[in-house]
Write a protein that holds these residues in place. Sequence first.
Motif, PDB file in Angstrom:
ATOM      1  N   MET A 203       0.842  -1.253  -0.209  1.00 33.00           N
ATOM      2  CA  MET A 203       0.098  -0.197  -0.318  1.00 33.00           C
ATOM      3  C   MET A 203       0.889   1.454  -0.397  1.00 33.00           C
ATOM      4  SD  MET A 203      -3.426  -0.668   2.382  1.00 33.00           S
ATOM      5  CE  MET A 203      -2.473  -0.250   3.698  1.00 33.00           C
ATOM      6  N   ILE A 204       1.932   0.882   0.996  1.00 31.32           N
ATOM      7  CA  ILE A 204       2.805   1.986   0.639  1.00 31.32           C
ATOM      8  C   ILE A 204       4.430   1.790   0.693  1.00 31.32           C
ATOM      9  CG2 ILE A 204       3.824   4.208   2.636  1.00 31.32           C
ATOM     10  CD1 ILE A 204       1.013   3.267   4.667  1.00 31.32           C
ATOM     11  N   PRO A 205       4.718   2.516  -0.651  1.00 32.74           N
ATOM     12  CA  PRO A 205       5.982   1.481  -1.674  1.00 32.74           C
ATOM     13  C   PRO A 205       7.183   2.526  -0.673  1.00 32.74           C
ATOM     14  CG  PRO A 205       4.060   1.752  -3.307  1.00 32.74           C
ATOM     15  CD  PRO A 205       3.942   2.013  -1.912  1.00 32.74           C
ATOM     16  N   ALA A 206       6.741   3.995  -0.222  1.00 35.81           N
ATOM     17  CA  ALA A 206       7.961   4.626   0.543  1.00 35.81           C
ATOM     18  C   ALA A 206       7.856   4.770   1.426  1.00 35.81           C
ATOM     19  CB  ALA A 206       7.892   6.041   0.314  1.00 35.81           C
ATOM     20  N   MET A 207       7.361   2.895   1.884  1.00 34.92           N
ATOM     21  CA  MET A 207       8.075   2.903   3.542  1.00 34.92           C
ATOM     22  C   MET A 207       8.807   1.812   3.190  1.00 34.92           C
ATOM     23  SD  MET A 207       5.368   1.042   7.139  1.00 34.92           S
ATOM     24  CE  MET A 207       5.057   3.148   7.446  1.00 34.92           C
ATOM     25  N   PRO A 208       9.817   0.825   3.844  1.00 38.28           N
ATOM     26  CA  PRO A 208      10.786   0.369   3.652  1.00 38.28           C
ATOM     27  C   PRO A 208       9.999  -1.013   3.735  1.00 38.28           C
ATOM     28  CG  PRO A 208      12.370   1.692   4.198  1.00 38.28           C
ATOM     29  CD  PRO A 208      10.826   2.296   4.562  1.00 38.28           C
ATOM     30  N   LEU A 209      10.528  -2.512   3.364  1.00 39.82           N
ATOM     31  CA  LEU A 209       9.783  -3.799   3.874  1.00 39.82           C
ATOM     32  C   LEU A 209       9.660  -3.586   5.580  1.00 39.82           C
ATOM     33  CD1 LEU A 209       8.222  -5.886   3.075  1.00 39.82           C
ATOM     34  CD2 LEU A 209      10.151  -7.358   2.181  1.00 39.82           C
ATOM     35  N   ALA A 210      10.920  -3.201   5.620  1.00 44.49           N
ATOM     36  CA  ALA A 210      11.314  -3.901   7.155  1.00 44.49           C
ATOM     37  C   ALA A 210      10.835  -3.363   8.054  1.00 44.49           C
ATOM     38  CB  ALA A 210      13.404  -3.518   6.841  1.00 44.49           C
ATOM     39  N   VAL A 211      11.079  -1.687   7.796  1.00 45.75           N
ATOM     40  CA  VAL A 211       9.708  -0.805   8.488  1.00 45.75           C
ATOM     41  C   VAL A 211       8.291  -1.083   8.166  1.00 45.75           C
ATOM     42  CG1 VAL A 211       9.369   1.430   9.273  1.00 45.75           C
ATOM     43  CG2 VAL A 211      11.462   0.581   8.331  1.00 45.75           C
TER      44      VAL A 211
ATOM     45  N   ILE B   2      13.506  -3.669  13.565  1.00 46.45           N
ATOM     46  CA  ILE B   2      14.384  -2.837  13.242  1.00 46.45           C
ATOM     47  C   ILE B   2      15.463  -2.902  13.355  1.00 46.45           C
ATOM     48  CG2 ILE B   2      16.069  -1.423  14.973  1.00 46.45           C
ATOM     49  CD1 ILE B   2      12.399  -1.065  16.404  1.00 46.45           C
ATOM     50  N   ALA B   3      16.187  -4.067  13.550  1.00 48.99           N
ATOM     51  CA  ALA B   3      17.955  -4.269  13.262  1.00 48.99           C
ATOM     52  C   ALA B   3      17.968  -4.854  11.766  1.00 48.99           C
ATOM     53  CB  ALA B   3      18.252  -6.033  14.406  1.00 48.99           C
ATOM     54  N   ALA B   4      16.570  -5.444  10.767  1.00 47.31           N
ATOM     55  CA  ALA B   4      16.996  -5.565   9.780  1.00 47.31           C
ATOM     56  C   ALA B   4      17.220  -4.270   8.574  1.00 47.31           C
ATOM     57  CB  ALA B   4      15.734  -6.549   9.333  1.00 47.31           C
ATOM     58  N   ALA B   5      16.743  -3.024   9.943  1.00 41.54           N
ATOM     59  CA  ALA B   5      16.077  -2.050   8.719  1.00 41.54           C
ATOM     60  C   ALA B   5      17.193  -1.436   9.379  1.00 41.54           C
ATOM     61  CB  ALA B   5      14.453  -1.190   9.631  1.00 41.54           C
ATOM     62  N   LEU B   6      18.012  -1.650   9.846  1.00 40.79           N
ATOM     63  CA  LEU B   6      19.239  -0.383  10.377  1.00 40.79           C
ATOM     64  C   LEU B   6      21.095  -0.992   9.950  1.00 40.79           C
ATOM     65  CD1 LEU B   6      18.693   0.305  14.151  1.00 40.79           C
ATOM     66  CD2 LEU B   6      18.449   1.772  12.301  1.00 40.79           C
ATOM     67  N   THR B   7      20.465  -2.455   9.764  1.00 41.65           N
ATOM     68  CA  THR B   7      21.392  -3.272   8.448  1.00 41.65           C
ATOM     69  C   THR B   7      21.608  -3.507   7.571  1.00 41.65           C
ATOM     70  OG1 THR B   7      20.651  -5.104   9.184  1.00 41.65           O
ATOM     71  CG2 THR B   7      22.748  -4.489  10.894  1.00 41.65           C
ATOM     72  N   GLY B   8      19.999  -2.720   7.117  1.00 41.81           N
ATOM     73  CA  GLY B   8      19.928  -3.721   5.515  1.00 41.81           C
ATOM     74  C   GLY B   8      20.181  -5.212   5.000  1.00 41.81           C
ATOM     75  N   SER B   9      20.112  -5.898   6.011  1.00 43.76           N
ATOM     76  CA  SER B   9      20.215  -7.781   5.810  1.00 43.76           C
ATOM     77  C   SER B   9      19.406  -8.126   6.777  1.00 43.76           C
ATOM     78  CB  SER B   9      21.380  -7.988   6.158  1.00 43.76           C
ATOM     79  OG  SER B   9      22.416  -7.266   6.688  1.00 43.76           O
ATOM     80  N   PHE B  10      18.682  -9.134   6.370  1.00 42.69           N
ATOM     81  CA  PHE B  10      18.018 -10.624   6.836  1.00 42.69           C
ATOM     82  C   PHE B  10      18.651 -11.402   6.846  1.00 42.69           C
ATOM     83  CE2 PHE B  10      14.506 -13.026   7.294  1.00 42.69           C
ATOM     84  CZ  PHE B  10      14.048 -12.670   8.825  1.00 42.69           C
ATOM     85  N   SER B  11      18.937 -12.316   8.171  1.00 43.23           N
ATOM     86  CA  SER B  11      18.775 -13.744   8.040  1.00 43.23           C
ATOM     87  C   SER B  11      17.659 -14.263   9.209  1.00 43.23           C
ATOM     88  CB  SER B  11      20.182 -14.606   8.552  1.00 43.23           C
ATOM     89  OG  SER B  11      20.620 -15.684   8.483  1.00 43.23           O
ATOM     90  N   ALA B  12      16.740 -15.423   8.110  1.00 40.31           N
ATOM     91  CA  ALA B  12      16.408 -16.242   8.435  1.00 40.31           C
ATOM     92  C   ALA B  12      16.171 -17.223   9.595  1.00 40.31           C
ATOM     93  CB  ALA B  12      15.779 -17.145   7.899  1.00 40.31           C
TER      94      ALA B  12
END
Length: 537
Positions: free
Chosen positions: A99-107, A159-169
Amino acid sequence: MVLLLAVVVSGAVSRMLPVAVPTPLVQIALGFVVGLATHLRVALDPELFMLLFLPPLLFLDGWRIPKDALFKDLSTVFELALGLVLLTVVGMGFLIHWMIPAMPLAVAFALAAVISPTDPIAVSAIAARVPIPKRMMHILEGESLLNDASGLVCLRVAIAAALTGSFSATGAALNFLWMAGAGIFVGVALTLAVTRTKAWVSRRFGEETGSQILISVLIPFGAYLIAEHVHASGILAAVAAGVTMSFAEISRQALAVTRMRRNSVWDTIQFAANGMIFVLLGEQLPEILSGLDQTVALTGHASPWWLALYVAAIMAGLAALRFGWVWVSFRITLLRRAPGRETGSSPPWRLVAAMSFAGVRGAITLAGVLTLPMVMGNGTPFPGRELAIFLATGVILSSLVLASIGLPLLLRGLTMPPEPSQQAAEDMARVAAAEAAIKTIERVQHALAEGRNDADVYAAAGARIMDGYRERIEGLSAGSDASQVARANEGIERELRLAAVRAERAEIMAIARERGLGSELAARLVRELDLLEVRYR
């Protein structure tokens, strides 16, 4: 002081209104008035906010929730508290980002995580005039105890994914297990250590009521801070401490006066903290609404009505996910508990709808969204923070309003599946307690009368007391008809005793007003009568 005064006033205002308005909505409205009419502003430090309000409230919920009722529906509670939270985070995260593409996926995932936990305090306030069935309320309470922690753990991962730009399952799963496991361990270990030490000191040196109460207040804060220090879940630590406290109290009993005064203190803490949270939310609204132009600009639109549309879409998504998950969860539970049940049987739609409407958002959502960092690691503003705060606030207000309208309608006349009667177990426990009392009276009576010339006085006193216990045993051990008559007589006697106690208290106060009694003596006599009235009620 102004906010605490608003909490006090809110209780009276909610009772004065001609229509049933939940107290949390009144508190939010009063906080909004305070924010508009005064120059007082509370700059909420998210970490301090979490520390002050969440540990004692979650500790008390864990302490007071009926454990047998919780364990009976534990599978349903886990399905709602863990499965529904994960489904909400994933489903709503992608929906919000779409709905809001301006909001990053992590946020978007972070926002979905903070709107996933429910608030049973708001539900119970909404349903005050249309009581929620006990079993349903126990499920909601158990769900909230666990989904608070699971939602906030998901928030930290996002939040950690938003700050670092990476995500590990794998890393997220291991982090979740550490935060949950270590948090529970800290809460259990600290509570056991404190209660055992307290019991040891009390046995050898006596018990001081004020210290005992203060220790109970400090335990949730200690568990929360220790867990946070080792990067575990302070929320789960506080919940685990509360649950452990209830079991520790059974084996290490405090004095009766300590329990009574402690209950009063905790009731006050609960009332003040719950009220302050909603008043603070209302107090923040003017500042949130003042930045509507900048907030809506983040979405790429100019009209603030787009924000209302986003809130409505999020509410619709939350309702659809919750309704579907509750229906599936209840259906699986019914089929699992009754293998021979006819195919196609399903839970009543009103029950599923009531559970869905009961998913009210409140304190945890507000506290969680305020923990979103102000800036990124490189010093740039955290993307979409103001928008996330506005949307979360809109979800809280919308869920409260919708539940206050829909939940009473759905609950009116709703019958839960019949519960097995606890009367037999209660009667058995009362008989066993009365028999133990008779044996103790006989022993103490002989010990007191030994070697005395007026032994018959002790025997007569003991006989009078034991006769009362024997009458109780006979009434509880008789057949069902006799038991019903005995309970009816007990109810009549209770009403007469209450009337007598009220008359005694009124007379003592009248004598005290005429200076026929000193204030200290009058207070002591009134206190005794108050305890009697509480006992009879």
